[in-house]
Enzyme design. Structure first.
Site, PDB file in Angstrom:
ATOM      1  N   SER A  85     -38.407  -5.945  16.624  1.00 49.82           N
ATOM      2  CA  SER A  85     -39.160  -7.304  16.800  1.00 49.82           C
ATOM      3  C   SER A  85     -40.496  -6.737  16.853  1.00 49.82           C
ATOM      4  O   SER A  85     -41.051  -6.272  17.706  1.00 49.82           O
ATOM      5  CB  SER A  85     -38.462  -7.605  17.844  1.00 49.82           C
ATOM      6  OG  SER A  85     -39.494  -8.718  17.995  1.00 49.82           O
ATOM      7  N   TYR A 131     -35.680  -8.217  26.421  1.00 53.79           N
ATOM      8  CA  TYR A 131     -35.057  -8.600  25.108  1.00 53.79           C
ATOM      9  C   TYR A 131     -36.137  -7.399  24.177  1.00 53.79           C
ATOM     10  O   TYR A 131     -35.928  -6.643  24.007  1.00 53.79           O
ATOM     11  CB  TYR A 131     -35.062 -10.298  24.782  1.00 53.79           C
ATOM     12  CG  TYR A 131     -35.567  -9.916  22.673  1.00 53.79           C
ATOM     13  CD1 TYR A 131     -33.963  -9.955  22.294  1.00 53.79           C
ATOM     14  CD2 TYR A 131     -36.479  -9.917  22.202  1.00 53.79           C
ATOM     15  CE1 TYR A 131     -33.709  -9.558  20.979  1.00 53.79           C
ATOM     16  CE2 TYR A 131     -36.425 -10.345  20.778  1.00 53.79           C
ATOM     17  CZ  TYR A 131     -35.708  -9.962  19.964  1.00 53.79           C
ATOM     18  OH  TYR A 131     -35.284  -9.820  19.101  1.00 53.79           O
ATOM     19  N   LYS A 140     -34.878  -2.999  22.225  1.00 53.89           N
ATOM     20  CA  LYS A 140     -35.842  -3.385  21.084  1.00 53.89           C
ATOM     21  C   LYS A 140     -36.732  -2.640  20.667  1.00 53.89           C
ATOM     22  O   LYS A 140     -36.121  -1.596  20.293  1.00 53.89           O
ATOM     23  CB  LYS A 140     -36.101  -4.620  20.356  1.00 53.89           C
ATOM     24  CG  LYS A 140     -35.730  -5.570  20.039  1.00 53.89           C
ATOM     25  CD  LYS A 140     -35.084  -6.009  19.084  1.00 53.89           C
ATOM     26  CE  LYS A 140     -33.862  -6.577  18.871  1.00 53.89           C
ATOM     27  NZ  LYS A 140     -32.767  -6.412  17.720  1.00 53.89           N
TER      28      LYS A 140
HETATM   29  N1  LIG Z   1     -34.999 -14.827  14.361  1.00 50.86           N
HETATM   30  C1  LIG Z   1     -36.243 -14.153  14.480  1.00 50.86           C
HETATM   31  O1  LIG Z   1     -37.697 -14.833  14.783  1.00 50.86           O
HETATM   32  C2  LIG Z   1     -36.136 -12.675  15.130  1.00 50.86           C
HETATM   33  C3  LIG Z   1     -37.440 -12.053  15.289  1.00 50.86           C
HETATM   34  C4  LIG Z   1     -37.036 -10.508  15.614  1.00 50.86           C
HETATM   35  C5  LIG Z   1     -36.172  -9.455  15.083  1.00 50.86           C
HETATM   36  N2  LIG Z   1     -35.094 -10.561  15.479  1.00 50.86           N
HETATM   37  C6  LIG Z   1     -34.151  -9.875  15.425  1.00 50.86           C
HETATM   38  O2  LIG Z   1     -33.244  -9.708  13.717  1.00 50.86           O
HETATM   39  C7  LIG Z   1     -31.674  -9.508  15.020  1.00 50.86           C
HETATM   40  C8  LIG Z   1     -31.236 -10.882  13.901  1.00 50.86           C
HETATM   41  O3  LIG Z   1     -31.519 -11.975  14.645  1.00 50.86           O
HETATM   42  P1  LIG Z   1     -31.147 -14.083  13.840  1.00 50.86           P
HETATM   43  O4  LIG Z   1     -32.220 -14.311  14.323  1.00 50.86           O
HETATM   44  O5  LIG Z   1     -30.296 -13.433  12.657  1.00 50.86           O
HETATM   45  O6  LIG Z   1     -29.486 -13.788  15.105  1.00 50.86           O
HETATM   46  P2  LIG Z   1     -28.423 -14.550  14.417  1.00 50.86           P
HETATM   47  O7  LIG Z   1     -28.320 -14.855  16.095  1.00 50.86           O
HETATM   48  O8  LIG Z   1     -28.526 -15.530  14.000  1.00 50.86           O
HETATM   49  O9  LIG Z   1     -27.376 -13.265  14.316  1.00 50.86           O
HETATM   50  C9  LIG Z   1     -26.942 -12.236  15.357  1.00 50.86           C
HETATM   51  C10 LIG Z   1     -26.078 -11.838  14.499  1.00 50.86           C
HETATM   52  O10 LIG Z   1     -25.218 -10.749  15.770  1.00 50.86           O
HETATM   53  C11 LIG Z   1     -24.046 -11.209  15.689  1.00 50.86           C
HETATM   54  N3  LIG Z   1     -23.261 -10.740  16.985  1.00 50.86           N
HETATM   55  C12 LIG Z   1     -24.012 -10.857  18.323  1.00 50.86           C
HETATM   56  N4  LIG Z   1     -23.358  -9.491  19.055  1.00 50.86           N
HETATM   57  C13 LIG Z   1     -22.305  -9.154  18.431  1.00 50.86           C
HETATM   58  C14 LIG Z   1     -21.449  -8.146  18.779  1.00 50.86           C
HETATM   59  N5  LIG Z   1     -21.582  -7.444  20.198  1.00 50.86           N
HETATM   60  N6  LIG Z   1     -21.013  -7.791  17.187  1.00 50.86           N
HETATM   61  C15 LIG Z   1     -20.833  -7.786  17.176  1.00 50.86           C
HETATM   62  N7  LIG Z   1     -21.829  -8.781  16.073  1.00 50.86           N
HETATM   63  C16 LIG Z   1     -23.227  -9.433  16.977  1.00 50.86           C
HETATM   64  C17 LIG Z   1     -24.539 -12.713  15.784  1.00 50.86           C
HETATM   65  O11 LIG Z   1     -22.511 -13.385  15.566  1.00 50.86           O
HETATM   66  C18 LIG Z   1     -25.121 -13.158  14.659  1.00 50.86           C
HETATM   67  O12 LIG Z   1     -23.955 -13.300  13.893  1.00 50.86           O
HETATM   68  C19 LIG Z   1     -31.742  -9.689  16.251  1.00 50.86           C
HETATM   69  O13 LIG Z   1     -31.423  -8.348  16.081  1.00 50.86           O
HETATM   70  C20 LIG Z   1     -32.604  -9.949  16.821  1.00 50.86           C
HETATM   71  O14 LIG Z   1     -33.319  -9.372  17.675  1.00 50.86           O
HETATM   72  C21 LIG Z   1     -35.269 -11.659  15.084  1.00 50.86           C
END
Ligand SMILES: NC(=O)c1ccc[n+]([C@@H]2O[C@H](COP(=O)([O-])OP(=O)(O)OC[C@H]3O[C@@H](n4cnc5c(N)ncnc54)[C@H](O)[C@@H]3O)[C@@H](O)[C@H]2O)c1
Length: 349
Positions: free
Chosen positions: A122, A149, A153
């Protein structure tokens, strides 16, 4: 679903927002996605390509069994907790799931024939660090996360880098900027609870389905005084993951790459774009600055172009907002439906 001779890719967190879009892209590019997710924030309805395995990322045994049963060749690791604000009050949970989960994943894939890992990192690993508001961020910029957070990362990146050096894995950590938009099919989209992202909140306000939008601070040293962010279409992000799987990396190599559009958009520019798309003003209230918000986070994505041969194609702000609006107007699944015990079945597309 029939796997045939397609290479199987484990997609942890593949029932979530970015993971589901990436599973679709993998399917379209001839891979077989195996989604591993505990559905804590993801949706079963979002898993429409490949296989689904219900499990916790901290359960090393279940992960190892999945890797062996599906003859996994590569892993894309999305699973984790994502709410920055919650990480400040529950850092223990974030270290447990994000860092503990990555430790268990690395152990489960070690010596099991997996040679490529792509990790969801991130822009939160960077701090403002003396950068001017209009300066873009290269990968080498100082790392100074402003939240637990972001700490988790960065810690995961370090762990993965060391794993690569020690065991010959090759890995790419993609540092996403602000993921936004939805697949134009309408089959999958963003459904976070709580929703903290600007575009869905602005759309909900404009459609009268949510409260007035809060604009946190109009006195930043930016062109219109509101914070600048780099919005990247979720399908462009998904394409970057497929490119990272294919990238020509030597064994033991670890790379980081910014995945952003390279253009900063202010909160008020987003508000105006949403108003244009919806055809109604976005009710909003101007508030004070929020602690920990850097004035600007805009990627220098040139290394992603060089390393991955990738460039954003759908990340023009009006396009992102149009795709997000299509989804928000008629989501195929939602947290509201889940809370009410209803699951909305997406029509086959
Ligand atoms: N959305 C953004 O703008 C953004 C920006 C930077 C980084 N990220 C990273 O991208 C990744 C995905 O983000 P997203 O927006 O799709 O989030 P999201 O919450 O939609 O997806 C995360 C998924 O991980 C699963 N999960 C959570 N804890 C778990 C566990 N203990 N065991 C198994 N599965 C688990 C959840 O059920 C979910 O399906 C994350 O790692 C997040 O930190 C997202």
């Amino acid at each position: 679903m029939n796997r045939g001779s397609k290479p199987a890719v484990l997609v942890t967190g593949g029932a979530g927002y970015i993971g589901a879009h990436t599973a679709k892209a993998l399917h379209e590019q001839g891979y077989f996605p195996v989604v591993y997710d505990d559905l804590s924030s993801g949706f079963r309805e979002a898993v429409r390509w490949g296989e689904f395995v219900h499990g916790d990322i901290r359960d090393g045994r279940a992960l190892a069994e999945t890797v062996e049963a599906h003859r996994i060749k590569a892993v894309i690791h999305f699973a984790g907790l994502i709410e920055v604000g919650r990480s400040v009050v529950r850092p223990d949970l974030f270290w447990d799931v994000n860092v503990g989960g990555t430790i268990s994943l690395l152990a489960a894939i070690r010596d099991r024939g997996v040679d490529r890992l792509v990790f969801s990192s991130s822009a939160a690993v960077y701090g403002q660090g003396g950068r001017g508001p209009l300066e873009t961020i290269p990968e080498a910029a100082p790392k100074a996360p402003a939240s637990p957070y972001g700490d988790t990362k960065l810690a995961c990146e370090w762990m993965i880098a060391a794993e690569c050096r020690a065991y010959g894995l090759s890995a790419v950590a993609l540092r996403y900027f602000n993921a936004a938009g939805a697949d134009p099919s309408g089959a999958i989209g963003e459904a976070h609870e709580p929703e903290t992202h600007l575009i869905p909140l602005a759309i909900a306000a404009a459609l009268g389905r949510g409260p007035a939008l809060s604009v946190f601070g109009t006195d930043y040293d930016t062109p219109d005084g509101t914070c600048l962010r780099d919005y990247i279409h979720v399908n462009d992000l998904a394409a970057a993951h497929v490119a990272a799987l294919k990238a020509d990396l030597a064994a033991g190599c670890f790379e980081t790459a910014n995945v952003g559009a390279g253009q900063g958009r202010s909160v008020l520019e987003v508000v105006a774009a949403v108003a244009r798309a919806v055809g109604r003003p976005v009710p909003h209230a101007i508030g004070a600055r929020r602690a920990g918000d850097p004035p600007s986070l805009v990627a220098d994505p040139s290394y992603a172009r060089e390393l991955l041969g990738w460039a954003a194609e759908r990340s023009e702000l009006d396009q992102i907002v149009a795709d997000a609006l299509r989804w928000e107007a008629q989501p195929a699944y939602s947290t509201g439906a889940r809370a009410a015990g209803r699951t909305v079945q997406a029509a086959p597309r």
